[in-house]
Write a protein that holds these residues in place. Structure first.
Motif, PDB file in Angstrom:
ATOM      1  N   GLN A  36       0.820  -1.211   0.000  1.00  0.00           N
ATOM      2  CA  GLN A  36       0.000   0.000   0.000  1.00  0.00           C
ATOM      3  C   GLN A  36       0.860   1.271   0.000  1.00  0.00           C
ATOM      4  N   LEU A  95     -13.226   0.246   0.001  1.00  0.00           N
ATOM      5  CA  LEU A  95     -12.081   0.753   0.735  1.00  0.00           C
ATOM      6  C   LEU A  95     -11.242  -0.424   1.210  1.00  0.00           C
ATOM      7  N   VAL A  96      -9.927  -0.278   1.085  1.00  0.00           N
ATOM      8  CA  VAL A  96      -8.990  -1.333   1.475  1.00  0.00           C
ATOM      9  C   VAL A  96      -8.062  -0.786   2.552  1.00  0.00           C
ATOM     10  N   GLY A  97      -7.922  -1.524   3.632  1.00  0.00           N
ATOM     11  CA  GLY A  97      -7.078  -1.075   4.732  1.00  0.00           C
ATOM     12  C   GLY A  97      -7.884  -0.319   5.768  1.00  0.00           C
ATOM     13  N   GLU A  98      -7.311  -0.162   6.941  1.00  0.00           N
ATOM     14  CA  GLU A  98      -7.995   0.504   8.045  1.00  0.00           C
ATOM     15  C   GLU A  98      -7.437   1.895   8.277  1.00  0.00           C
ATOM     16  N   LEU A  99      -8.293   2.780   8.722  1.00  0.00           N
ATOM     17  CA  LEU A  99      -7.862   4.108   9.129  1.00  0.00           C
ATOM     18  C   LEU A  99      -7.066   4.000  10.429  1.00  0.00           C
ATOM     19  N   PRO A 129      -7.009   4.432   4.572  1.00  0.00           N
ATOM     20  CA  PRO A 129      -7.384   3.328   3.680  1.00  0.00           C
ATOM     21  C   PRO A 129      -7.291   3.808   2.240  1.00  0.00           C
ATOM     22  N   LYS A 130      -7.274   2.901   1.315  1.00  0.00           N
ATOM     23  CA  LYS A 130      -7.176   3.254  -0.096  1.00  0.00           C
ATOM     24  C   LYS A 130      -8.455   2.850  -0.822  1.00  0.00           C
ATOM     25  N   CYS A 131      -8.759   3.545  -1.897  1.00  0.00           N
ATOM     26  CA  CYS A 131      -9.913   3.208  -2.726  1.00  0.00           C
ATOM     27  C   CYS A 131      -9.517   2.096  -3.697  1.00  0.00           C
ATOM     28  N   PRO A 234     -15.932  -1.925   5.476  1.00  0.00           N
ATOM     29  CA  PRO A 234     -14.996  -3.049   5.295  1.00  0.00           C
ATOM     30  C   PRO A 234     -15.044  -4.086   6.408  1.00  0.00           C
TER      31      PRO A 234
END
Length: 702
Positions: A36, A95-99, A129-131, A234
């Motif tokens: 990422q 959304l991929v990944g956590e804030l 997070p990423k789109c 997510p």
């Protein structure tokens, strides 16, 4: 291509499109799917009507991306651009990944004494997070069988994806708390056996925890803090595939259950002028949000959450409309409940039932056909608008909630108000041509006490929220009947048990659309917390091992009763002065005498007899008398036993008890009473339901 907005697959790659009226440059950032880390940047060189766009040749489904948007950082003028910040695409479908909460998420220097007027050069990409690009045609290929049930025949079950499924003993661990868990056969079977026809899900749009909750080591459990209007949350996905949501809808539809989403288009997770910058604030703050006219550094806060979306702006309106259509056309849902809906109907001069948003919704050929429910208030000036929404909407009826709570608590002077709410609240909804289905009736909802707590606590117990018990409703119209909280007293528990059944029976026998809070049928408790929005704990999740099955079975019988008798779901309001053989509703006192103005005004009266009649087959226009049915309710909200006399109705003579809330009285005894002397003895705080069918000659209709 400027349209459609967002990231959309083309024959050659992916077209990216982003609205910003005040930006000076937009950079598309591409991220490695494993680490990422940012691996490429592309300037969107094309700009059409404030839409920045460009096609990335060779890009595919699953590509991770975000935006850096250049422009002035001038909070005093309403602009908060900061190209050091990675921003989410407002149209991101995944959304991929956590804030990860960090000072880098803020557009200003948090450590600077000038607060939000300073400019932060910290890069936030590592914490965001990423789109992800999504092939929506693949998702749409999952078959969805439409149900199209009329709202007046709906029985809504308000529930929470995680809370309802997290502790289910029959679910594989990885499915607990997810959309996949919600569609598991064991969960679907529970819903269908209970008899509900629609689930209303608390927010499933991607949301973030508020920074002040993170500081307290709490979480936003309810989800009313949206960060993405197209992306499923997510943490509710058991897999890496958002198609899981559509699979869930498909399974629900196969079982005859509709899916309604609780949606938050009134504000976002970015908070006030001191809040973080995730997307809209850094993409075009002055366009997306309603700002104070004379001090655009600050936000209009009609939501109580720090900011208010500027629905009057055409691109913001388009964003909301595109989101709604996406969840219907791609994800297959059957309707929406709009949180703080008065915000959506606000023009510059205040709330307007003819606002642009309402007009756009009603003319849309897709959205005008789904179920549309509003929470008819916000905290802004003139925000309480119960009964004032356009004809296509149904409304959460808090007047119903409060009246029924006060009536069964034993408050004086509530009798006529009880009748109005039981009748469907025509005083609020009939003026613009709506029927009883405009009223979404509820005793409890996610916001407040559970049903068990309503009869167990007189004071809120919200200390776990770490707000010194200041939060939550101040007046709950509740009663503990002797002891605050749980007790071993059989006397008190017997009264509480009757009261829970009284509330459930009233809810499911009233004209209008009943909404049942998940867990109320099973005895769920929040230990007296009436604002459990941040209690994401096992103590607050649906406990499948401590279900009150007697209460569940009672609720099942009530739902069966409602489904069997269309007269409980009249499409139009009934105003006959007496119960006629075709369609009617009549009111009597406990002596069997028709109610008069004098009787209605008896301040200390807490008893009432109601008779509702109608055709067994709702579709019949000119029904034969033999298909006419009647239900009679004896209602005793008094703290003393009361004797009821059967009204003398020539066409309905032989009554049989079908359900009651008394602790000792047996149904066969009640039937014997009905056939012998027409007298009925009701325990304190109880009701009885009787059935009869047409037994006389047809009335002269001429």
């Amino acid at each position: 291509m400027p349209y459609p907005l967002g990231a959309n697959l083309t024959e050659n790659g992916v077209n990216f499109s982003l609205f910003s009226a005040n930006a000076t440059k937009v950079i598309l950032c591409i991220f490695d799917p494993i680490s990422q880390l940012e691996i490429a940047q592309y300037i969107l060189t094309h700009k059409t009507h404030h839409i920045w766009h460009g096609e990335l040749t060779g890009a595919k489904d699953g590509l991770l991306y975000g935006y850096r948007v250049f422009g002035p950082y001038q909070p005093e003028l309403g602009h908060r651009f900061n190209h050091h910040k990675l921003h989410l695409d407002p149209y991101a479908r995944k959304l991929v990944g956590e804030l990860q909460h960090s000072h880098a998420l803020y557009g200003y220097d948090v450590d600077d004494a000038s607060a939000d007027l300073s400019f932060s050069q910290q890069d936030n990409a590592a914490f965001m997070p990423k789109c992800a690009v999504v092939d929506i045609e693949r998702i749409k290929a999952i078959p969805i069988a439409p149900i199209r049930r009329e709202l007046n025949h709906s029985i809504i079950y308000e529930t929470h994806v995680k809370g309802f499924t997290k502790l289910h003993p029959d679910l594989p661990r990885e499915m607990c708390g997810t959309f996949a868990g919600l569609s598991h056969p064991a969960v679907v079977e529970y819903l269908t056996q209970l008899g509900i026809t629609a689930i209303e899900l608390l927010p499933v749009h991607a949301f973030f925890d508020e920074p002040f909750l993170v500081e307290k080591k709490l979480n936003n459990y309810w989800g009313y803090n949206t960060a993405g209007f197209f992306a499923p949350h997510p943490q509710y996905l058991a897999s890496d595939d958002i198609a899981e949501f559509r699979h869930m809808v498909s399974k629900m539809h196969q079982a005859g259950v509709e899916v309604i989403l609780d949606v938050v288009y009134n504000h976002t997770a970015e908070g006030n002028h001191l809040g973080p910058s995730y997307h809209l604030k850094g993409i075009d703050n002055a366009s997306y949000y309603r700002l104070m006219p004379n001090e655009p550094r600050f936000y209009i806060n009609d939501t109580g959450c720090g900011n208010t979306l500027n629905v009057n702006h055409p691109q913001v309106l388009m964003l909301i409309m595109d989101s709604l259509r996406y969840w219907v056309e791609v994800m297959g849902v059957d309707g929406f409940r709009f949180d703080l809906a008065s915000c959506l109907g606000r023009e510059n001069y205040g709330f307007d039932p003819g606002s642009g948003f309402f007009d756009a919704l009603m003319q849309d050929p897709t959205l005008c056909r789904v179920k549309l429910i509003v929470e008819p208030w916000d905290i802004g000036p003139g925000g309480y608008q119960l009964g004032n929404y356009p004809v296509v909407f149904s409304e959460w009826n808090d007047r119903y909630r409060d009246t029924m709570r006060r009536f069964w608590r034993g408050d004086n002077g509530i009798l006529s108000e009880f009748a109005k709410r039981f009748h469907g609240s025509s005083d609020f909804f009939e003026h613009n041509g709506r029927g009883p289905a405009a009223s979404i009736n509820f005793i409890t909802s996610h916001d407040g006490y559970t049903l068990h707590d309503l009869v167990s606590y007189q004071a809120k117990h919200n200390l776990a929220n770490n707000e010194d018990n200041r939060d939550g409703h101040q007046e709950n119209f509740s009663c503990h009947y002797g002891v605050e909280g749980e007790t071993d007293s059989s006397k008190i528990n017997t009264v509480r048990s009757r009261q829970k059944r009284n509330f459930l029976a009233t809810l499911l026998l009233s004209q209008g659309v009943p909404m049942l809070l998940s867990g109320d049928e099973a005895g769920h408790t929040q230990q007296g917390n009436n604002n459990a929005y941040c209690q994401d704990t096992p103590d607050n999740w649906f406990n499948w091992r401590t279900i009150d099955w007697d209460l569940v079975h009672f609720t099942q019988e009530l739902i069966k009763l409602r489904k069997h008798f269309p007269l409980l779901c009249h499409k139009a309001f009934i105003h006959q002065p007496e119960a006629l053989f075709d369609n009617g509703i009549a009111w009597f006192n406990k002596l069997g005498e028709p109610m008069t103005k004098v009787l209605w005004s008896e301040h200390h009266c807490r008893t009432l007899t109601v008779i509702v009649t109608g055709n067994l087959l709702e579709a019949e226009v000119d029904a034969i008398p033999e298909n006419t049915q009647a239900l009679m309710l004896f209602i005793n909200a008094d703290e003393l036993e009361q004797t009821f006399h059967q009204p003398n109705l020539i066409h309905f003579e032989h009554w049989s008890c079908v359900l009651h809330t008394q602790s000792d009285t047996q149904i066969d005894v009640a039937q014997t009473q009905a056939n012998l002397d027409g007298k009925f003895y009701l325990q304190p705080r109880s009701l009885m339901i009787f059935h009869s069918h047409f037994q006389g000659v047809e009335h002269d209709r001429s």
